[in-house]
Motif scaffolding. Structure first.
Motif, PDB file in Angstrom:
ATOM      1  N   VAL A 299       0.827  -1.217   0.000  1.00  0.00           N
ATOM      2  CA  VAL A 299       0.000   0.000   0.000  1.00  0.00           C
ATOM      3  C   VAL A 299       0.860   1.267   0.000  1.00  0.00           C
ATOM      4  N   GLU A 300       2.027   1.216   0.644  1.00  0.00           N
ATOM      5  CA  GLU A 300       2.897   2.402   0.690  1.00  0.00           C
ATOM      6  C   GLU A 300       3.353   2.801  -0.714  1.00  0.00           C
ATOM      7  N   LEU A 301       3.778   1.818  -1.485  1.00  0.00           N
ATOM      8  CA  LEU A 301       4.226   2.093  -2.845  1.00  0.00           C
ATOM      9  C   LEU A 301       3.042   2.553  -3.709  1.00  0.00           C
ATOM     10  N   TYR A 302       1.901   1.922  -3.537  1.00  0.00           N
ATOM     11  CA  TYR A 302       0.703   2.303  -4.284  1.00  0.00           C
ATOM     12  C   TYR A 302       0.366   3.780  -4.033  1.00  0.00           C
ATOM     13  N   LEU A 303       0.389   4.190  -2.772  1.00  0.00           N
ATOM     14  CA  LEU A 303       0.052   5.578  -2.422  1.00  0.00           C
ATOM     15  C   LEU A 303       1.065   6.569  -2.987  1.00  0.00           C
ATOM     16  N   LYS A 304       2.335   6.167  -3.018  1.00  0.00           N
ATOM     17  CA  LYS A 304       3.389   7.033  -3.567  1.00  0.00           C
ATOM     18  C   LYS A 304       3.134   7.287  -5.063  1.00  0.00           C
ATOM     19  N   LEU A 305       2.809   6.227  -5.799  1.00  0.00           N
ATOM     20  CA  LEU A 305       2.548   6.382  -7.233  1.00  0.00           C
ATOM     21  C   LEU A 305       1.292   7.217  -7.470  1.00  0.00           C
ATOM     22  N   GLN A 306       0.292   7.029  -6.610  1.00  0.00           N
ATOM     23  CA  GLN A 306      -0.937   7.829  -6.695  1.00  0.00           C
ATOM     24  C   GLN A 306      -0.642   9.298  -6.420  1.00  0.00           C
ATOM     25  N   GLU A 307       0.145   9.520  -5.401  1.00  0.00           N
ATOM     26  CA  GLU A 307       0.498  10.894  -4.993  1.00  0.00           C
ATOM     27  C   GLU A 307       1.225  11.619  -6.134  1.00  0.00           C
ATOM     28  N   GLN A 308       2.078  10.882  -6.859  1.00  0.00           N
ATOM     29  CA  GLN A 308       2.829  11.502  -7.964  1.00  0.00           C
ATOM     30  C   GLN A 308       2.021  11.501  -9.270  1.00  0.00           C
ATOM     31  N   ASN A 309       0.788  11.019  -9.186  1.00  0.00           N
ATOM     32  CA  ASN A 309      -0.091  10.960 -10.355  1.00  0.00           C
ATOM     33  C   ASN A 309       0.520  10.145 -11.502  1.00  0.00           C
ATOM     34  N   ILE A 310       1.216   9.067 -11.114  1.00  0.00           N
ATOM     35  CA  ILE A 310       1.769   8.150 -12.115  1.00  0.00           C
ATOM     36  C   ILE A 310       0.692   7.112 -12.412  1.00  0.00           C
ATOM     37  N   LYS A 311       0.056   7.280 -13.551  1.00  0.00           N
ATOM     38  CA  LYS A 311      -1.056   6.401 -13.921  1.00  0.00           C
ATOM     39  C   LYS A 311      -0.510   5.115 -14.566  1.00  0.00           C
ATOM     40  N   PRO A 312      -1.229   3.996 -14.408  1.00  0.00           N
ATOM     41  CA  PRO A 312      -0.736   2.755 -15.020  1.00  0.00           C
ATOM     42  C   PRO A 312      -0.655   2.846 -16.544  1.00  0.00           C
ATOM     43  N   GLN A 313      -1.463   3.753 -17.151  1.00  0.00           N
ATOM     44  CA  GLN A 313      -1.414   3.928 -18.613  1.00  0.00           C
ATOM     45  C   GLN A 313      -0.015   4.315 -19.085  1.00  0.00           C
ATOM     46  N   PHE A 314       0.750   4.974 -18.197  1.00  0.00           N
ATOM     47  CA  PHE A 314       2.067   5.482 -18.592  1.00  0.00           C
ATOM     48  C   PHE A 314       3.084   4.367 -18.822  1.00  0.00           C
ATOM     49  N   PHE A 315       2.862   3.187 -18.255  1.00  0.00           N
ATOM     50  CA  PHE A 315       3.844   2.108 -18.407  1.00  0.00           C
ATOM     51  C   PHE A 315       3.183   0.730 -18.559  1.00  0.00           C
ATOM     52  N   ALA A 316       2.093   0.492 -17.802  1.00  0.00           N
ATOM     53  CA  ALA A 316       1.493  -0.848 -17.792  1.00  0.00           C
ATOM     54  C   ALA A 316       0.768  -1.153 -19.099  1.00  0.00           C
ATOM     55  N   PHE A 317       0.395  -0.123 -19.853  1.00  0.00           N
ATOM     56  CA  PHE A 317      -0.254  -0.350 -21.148  1.00  0.00           C
ATOM     57  C   PHE A 317       0.639  -1.229 -22.022  1.00  0.00           C
ATOM     58  N   ARG A 318       1.898  -0.801 -22.118  1.00  0.00           N
ATOM     59  CA  ARG A 318       2.844  -1.557 -22.958  1.00  0.00           C
ATOM     60  C   ARG A 318       3.170  -2.908 -22.333  1.00  0.00           C
ATOM     61  N   TRP A 319       3.375  -2.946 -21.032  1.00  0.00           N
ATOM     62  CA  TRP A 319       3.699  -4.204 -20.348  1.00  0.00           C
ATOM     63  C   TRP A 319       2.633  -5.262 -20.628  1.00  0.00           C
ATOM     64  N   LEU A 320       1.362  -4.860 -20.473  1.00  0.00           N
ATOM     65  CA  LEU A 320       0.254  -5.824 -20.579  1.00  0.00           C
ATOM     66  C   LEU A 320      -0.086  -6.155 -22.031  1.00  0.00           C
ATOM     67  N   THR A 321      -0.177  -5.126 -22.862  1.00  0.00           N
ATOM     68  CA  THR A 321      -0.591  -5.354 -24.250  1.00  0.00           C
ATOM     69  C   THR A 321       0.403  -6.234 -24.984  1.00  0.00           C
ATOM     70  N   LEU A 322       1.697  -5.987 -24.764  1.00  0.00           N
ATOM     71  CA  LEU A 322       2.731  -6.704 -25.509  1.00  0.00           C
ATOM     72  C   LEU A 322       3.334  -7.857 -24.710  1.00  0.00           C
ATOM     73  N   LEU A 323       2.690  -8.246 -23.596  1.00  0.00           N
ATOM     74  CA  LEU A 323       3.139  -9.376 -22.770  1.00  0.00           C
ATOM     75  C   LEU A 323       4.624  -9.257 -22.410  1.00  0.00           C
ATOM     76  N   LEU A 324       5.035  -8.013 -22.096  1.00  0.00           N
ATOM     77  CA  LEU A 324       6.399  -7.696 -21.649  1.00  0.00           C
ATOM     78  C   LEU A 324       7.468  -7.929 -22.719  1.00  0.00           C
ATOM     79  N   SER A 325       7.035  -8.085 -23.976  1.00  0.00           N
ATOM     80  CA  SER A 325       8.004  -8.415 -25.020  1.00  0.00           C
ATOM     81  C   SER A 325       8.955  -7.264 -25.347  1.00  0.00           C
ATOM     82  N   GLN A 326       8.612  -6.040 -24.921  1.00  0.00           N
ATOM     83  CA  GLN A 326       9.487  -4.895 -25.194  1.00  0.00           C
ATOM     84  C   GLN A 326      10.387  -4.550 -24.009  1.00  0.00           C
ATOM     85  N   GLU A 327      10.172  -5.196 -22.888  1.00  0.00           N
ATOM     86  CA  GLU A 327      10.888  -4.781 -21.668  1.00  0.00           C
ATOM     87  C   GLU A 327      12.185  -5.554 -21.442  1.00  0.00           C
ATOM     88  N   PHE A 328      12.336  -6.704 -22.103  1.00  0.00           N
ATOM     89  CA  PHE A 328      13.486  -7.573 -21.834  1.00  0.00           C
ATOM     90  C   PHE A 328      14.052  -8.104 -23.154  1.00  0.00           C
TER      91      PHE A 328
END
Length: 399
Positions: A299-328
């Motif tokens: 929850v601490e990390l979750y609140l930090k990302l919320q506080e900084q307004n870091i939305k999952p669209q900014f990174f998780a879109f690519r992670w999920l859509t491409l099954l992490l194929s671009q990250e490694f």
């Protein structure tokens, strides 16, 4: 080869040696990683992706049927239109009365041809830059498609269509919001497509095979056709099958990849359909699920990302859509996919892998500001996928 590795291979061979493969046992083995030896990974993926049935006696007939069907797709969607294009406009009567390039009729063969060209140009642009840090996709395949490359053929091939077309790639309007920049900062792209070596007639590069697979998929699935990013899904599948140590399987890598890709897309295609983004099966719901799972686990990390307004669209879109194929790197992507494909609740484990990736850099994220954290998330710093998968499994077991 270590004794442990030999023991793992023996375990796989035992399960795959049964007349009927025990799926639960196979999933359990695959989840911890599949050995490359003896084509085990290729075989396991084909079973996990529902291409091969569990009854081994059915394999031979099914493979022949599917591979013949793929040859039929090539004839209907590449060869016959290529012959028709070569013949269109040969006679005056054909041009003036029946069909011509400016015919506004949606059923016009020319209209279909031009629309297909738009899709083909986008596919061509994307597949040429598949894993540019690896030479594999630029190399010639050992098994070029003889149906297409027969020197006696005078029809227009996909390669010739791309070379001869006067359409510009900016006419392609199938970019997804958010997928237009799916490239990882780690990946470099040659500044010009002309930097790629042109292979002589009778040869074709692996990327051309991938292009053909995606073009056939787009033709058979007009509702979704081709969306940028699909190239990143088909790439690891094709690479795995085209490097199979068993030449009998390797020879049919194109057809087998097509059907496995089609089955995989049936499960994840909603991620690529913009109109479904906000539905329960769409990508927005899945991105929010990553954050709700993180809130549960840290929850601490979750609140930090919320506080900084870091939305999952900014990174998780690519992670999920491409099954992490671009990250490694590709071998690491393939190892992650062993676990993803083995997950009986397919892709629930992907959400946990995304959470694990966040919790493993929690200290840096808790200390960093918005800019620093965005850089961390868009260019993920940890390359040890075994560590990530171990953490994801811990999160799964702590439910």
């Amino acid at each position: 080869m270590s004794r442990l590795h030999q023991s793992r291979i023996a375990d796989f061979q035992e399960v795959l040696g049964e007349p009927t493969v025990a799926l639960a046992k196979l999933r359990e083995l695959c989840f911890s990683g599949i050995p490359f030896d003896g084509g085990l990974r290729c075989l396991c993926w084909k079973i996990l992706l529902n291409y091969l049935p569990l009854e081994k006696a059915l394999w031979s007939a099914l493979l022949k049927k599917q591979r013949d069907l793929y040859s039929q797709f090539l004839k209907e969607m590449i060869i016959q239109p290529g012959i028709a294009k070569a013949n269109l406009g040969v006679s005056r009567e054909d041009v003036t009365l029946e069909d011509h390039p400016l015919n506004p009729n949606p059923d016009s063969r020319w209209n279909t041809y031009f629309k297909d060209n738009e899709v083909l140009l986008q596919i061509d642009k994307d597949v040429r830059r598949l894993y540019p840090d690896m030479a594999f996709f630029q190399r010639p395949t050992d098994y070029p498609c003889l149906l297409i490359l027969d020197p006696q053929n005078e029809f227009e091939t996909l390669r010739r269509r791309v070379e001869q077309t006067t359409l510009k790639s900016q006419t392609v309007a199938r970019n997804r919001s958010g997928v237009t920049n799916v490239s990882s900062p780690l990946k470099t792209t040659p500044s010009s497509l002309s930097e790629y070596e042109v292979l002589p007639n009778g040869c074709e590069a692996h990327w051309e095979v991938v292009e053909r697979i995606l073009f056939i998929y787009a033709k058979l699935n007009p509702g979704i056709a081709y969306v940028q990013g699909m190239n990143e899904i088909v790439g690891p599948l094709y690479y795995t099958f085209a490097t199979d140590p068993n030449s009998e399987w390797k020879e049919h890598a194109e057809a087998d990849t097509f059907f496995c890709f089609t089955n995989l897309m049936a499960e994840i295609r909603d991620n690529f359909i913009k109109s479904l983004d906000d539905s329960q099966c769409g990508i927005t719901y899945k991105m929010e699920k990553v954050y709700s799972t993180l809130k549960e686990k840290d929850v601490e990390l979750y609140l930090k990302l919320q506080e900084q307004n870091i939305k999952p669209q900014f990174f998780a879109f690519r992670w999920l859509t491409l099954l992490l194929s671009q990250e490694f790197l590709l071998p690491d992507v393939i190892r992650i996919w062993d676990s993803l494909f083995a997950d009986d609740k397919r892709f629930d484990f992907l959400l946990l892998v995304c959470c694990a990736m966040l919790t493993l850099i929690r200290d840096q994220l808790l200390e960093g500001d918005f800019t620093l954290n965005m850089r961390l998330l868009q260019d993920y710093p940890i390359s040890d996928v075994h560590l990530i998968l171990k953490k994801a499994k811990e999160l799964q077991d702590s439910k």
